[in-house]
Design an enzyme around this catalytic site. Structure first.
Site, PDB file in Angstrom:
ATOM      1  N   GLU A  35       0.796  -1.229   0.000  1.00 42.98           N
ATOM      2  CA  GLU A  35       0.000   0.000   0.000  1.00 42.98           C
ATOM      3  C   GLU A  35       0.831   1.284   0.000  1.00 42.98           C
ATOM      4  O   GLU A  35       0.664   2.151   0.859  1.00 42.98           O
ATOM      5  CB  GLU A  35      -0.947   0.016   1.220  1.00 42.98           C
ATOM      6  CG  GLU A  35      -1.926  -1.136   1.202  1.00 42.98           C
ATOM      7  CD  GLU A  35      -2.879  -1.152   2.399  1.00 42.98           C
ATOM      8  OE1 GLU A  35      -3.947  -1.770   2.276  1.00 42.98           O
ATOM      9  OE2 GLU A  35      -2.548  -0.563   3.447  1.00 42.98           O
ATOM     10  N   GLU A  37      -5.523  -8.267   0.330  1.00 47.07           N
ATOM     11  CA  GLU A  37      -6.138  -8.000   1.637  1.00 47.07           C
ATOM     12  C   GLU A  37      -7.589  -7.608   1.415  1.00 47.07           C
ATOM     13  O   GLU A  37      -7.900  -6.842   0.501  1.00 47.07           O
ATOM     14  CB  GLU A  37      -5.479  -6.827   2.387  1.00 47.07           C
ATOM     15  CG  GLU A  37      -4.142  -7.114   3.032  1.00 47.07           C
ATOM     16  CD  GLU A  37      -3.637  -5.909   3.847  1.00 47.07           C
ATOM     17  OE1 GLU A  37      -4.461  -5.042   4.235  1.00 47.07           O
ATOM     18  OE2 GLU A  37      -2.433  -5.834   4.074  1.00 47.07           O
TER      19      GLU A  37
END
Length: 469
Positions: free
Chosen positions: A165, A373
């Site tokens: 991320e 995720e």
């Protein structure tokens, strides 16, 4: 609702969030060690990851959880400072290598495919002291670390994520200053970090491509955080543009350079440039890539890894005061639809994930997609019978099934965040995302399955949901 044969069912964790053993066996300090030890109320109740789930000594317990679920994939991250205590290969910590070798070997013995992230927010403190991701020197440091990991573990690890991320991380860390080192650089730091993160990723992809791919035959990507956004007023042109800008600034700012053409989206470049000019800057606060860098960055991912949790509504809000911040450059207001179920910061919007997958398919030439995720939090204390939370997962799997069958999305792997309840960054242990409950008051950190774990195991066994759409 059977998923395609060979579909990957996984769960994810990250080193700092589960391992503990913060100074065990020669591990060097990471920025999160420093940050949490400084206290000051920046983390919930000044909690730390010093012990967390104790996975550094309790890997066998984690493996039992993985086997109980019947996972085909396990996505975890390496602690850079456990392997290289000062961030460089000047000193290599063999105990760190041994720990990760055991994890990888145990997974493979049990028929579980490792997906390994090199960097999940926990920079060695020694490198932060030299400027961290704001310094161009980090590109070289990261490439050295990546090559070390490829050569040490790549004979067995075939699916790599360079950086977790980076789009969210750059904003939280270097723009807002909510993550360590805790120093905001509104309107400048985020862009500087993004620039270096993209180049570091691309550089390490090329290292893999030229030095390791032929022998190891693996794949390398970067895991991008992405929400879905809808215009607050679907009939308002300015809200529609605001929604597109929101996607450009949070997802495309990384994905377009890496997957398409080596450069930032036009709307990002033009907005930051014009806002910078209004604010009296001699040039744009967003750095520019050289033509050579664009060529180096373009095409540096072997699959599209995305992490989805939530959706939001977006409307246009003018930055009429000329405020300096990443979010003000986008000129939007973000908020949930009041009808959505809200679990802490996560709104339950499973259809948003399907829309996001279609956006990725249409914008990025129908890539192979891994969801690395996705999950739903519970408050603390949490009930072991999380039937309601399981319902949100079930709705999510229905949307994934539609995305694969009806929309022809090339989705290959899905990973739940998270295998275990863990240290959720600045929220500490106040929210729980685990499939397994962890008792953080008990020194042995027992893992007990939630109802969700038992239900997920059934989905994996059946390779899908029962019944028809």
């Amino acid at each position: 609702m059977a998923f395609p044969e060979g579909f990957g069912w996984g769960a994810s964790t990250a080193a700092y969030q589960v391992e503990g053993g913060w100074d065990a066996d020669g591990k060097g300090p990471s920025v999160w060690d420093t940050f949490t030890h400084q206290g000051g109320g920046r983390v919930f109740k000044n909690q730390t990851g010093d012990v967390a789930c104790g996975s550094y000594t309790l890997w066998e317990e984690d493996l039992k959880c993985i086997k109980q679920l019947g996972l085909t994939h396990y996505h975890f991250s390496l602690s850079w400072s456990r392997l290289l205590p000062d961030g460089t290969t000047g000193f290599i910590n063999q105990k760190g290598i041994d720990y990760y070798n055991k994890i990888i070997d145990d997974l493979l013995t049990n028929g579980v495919t490792p997906i390994v992230t090199l960097y999940h927010f926990d920079l060695p403190q020694a490198l932060e002291d030299q400027g961290g991701w704001l310094s161009e020197a980090i590109i070289e440091s990261f490439d050295e670390y990546a090559q070390f990991c490829f050569s040490t573990f790549g004979d067995r690890v075939k699916q790599w994520i360079t950086i977790n991320e980076p789009n969210l991380f750059a904003l939280l860390t270097y723009d807002l200053g909510e993550f360590p080192p805790g120093v905001p650089h509104h309107g400048t730091g985020g862009y500087q970090a993004i620039h270096n993160l993209i180049k570091a990723h691309a550089r390490s992809w090329h290292s893999y491509d030229s030095l390791f791919r032929k022998g190891q035959k693996g794949m390398v990507s970067v895991a991008l955080f992405a929400g879905w956004v809808e215009p607050a007023d679907p009939n308002s042109a300015s809200d529609q543009e605001a929604a597109q800008r929101a996607m450009s600034f949070h997802l495309d700012i990384f994905a377009k350079p890496i997957f398409i053409d080596g450069d930032y989206p036009e709307v990002v470049k033009s907005r930051v440039a014009s806002m910078s000019k209004k604010q009296g800057y001699p040039s744009s606060r967003l750095p520019e890539f050289t033509e050579e860098e664009k060529r180096m960055i373009k095409g540096t991912a072997d699959f599209f890894a995305v992490q989805y949790y939530s959706s939001r509504l977006v409307k246009y809000r003018e930055n009429d005061k000329g405020e300096l911040s990443f979010l003000q450059d986008v000129e939007i207001e973000i908020f949930p639809d009041p009808s959505w179920i809200k679990l802490d910061w996560v709104c339950v919007v499973p259809w948003g994930l399907r829309k996001l997958l279609n956006y990725i398919k249409d914008t990025y030439n129908n890539p192979v997609i891994y969801i690395t995720e996705n999950g739903f939090p519970q408050g603390d204390p949490a009930s072991l019978d999380d039937t309601q939370r399981w319902e949100y997962f079930r709705q999510t799997f229905q949307e994934l099934f539609k995305a694969i069958q009806l929309d022809k999305i090339n989705l290959k792997v899905y990973c739940v965040w998270s295998l275990l309840d863990n240290f959720e960054w600045t929220q500490g242990y106040s929210i729980r995302f685990g499939l397994f409950h962890v008792d953080f008051e008990n020194p042995t950190r027992p893992r007990v399955p939630y109802t969700s774990a038992k239900e997920y195991a059934k989905i994996i066994r059946n390779n899908g949901l029962e019944g028809h759409l």
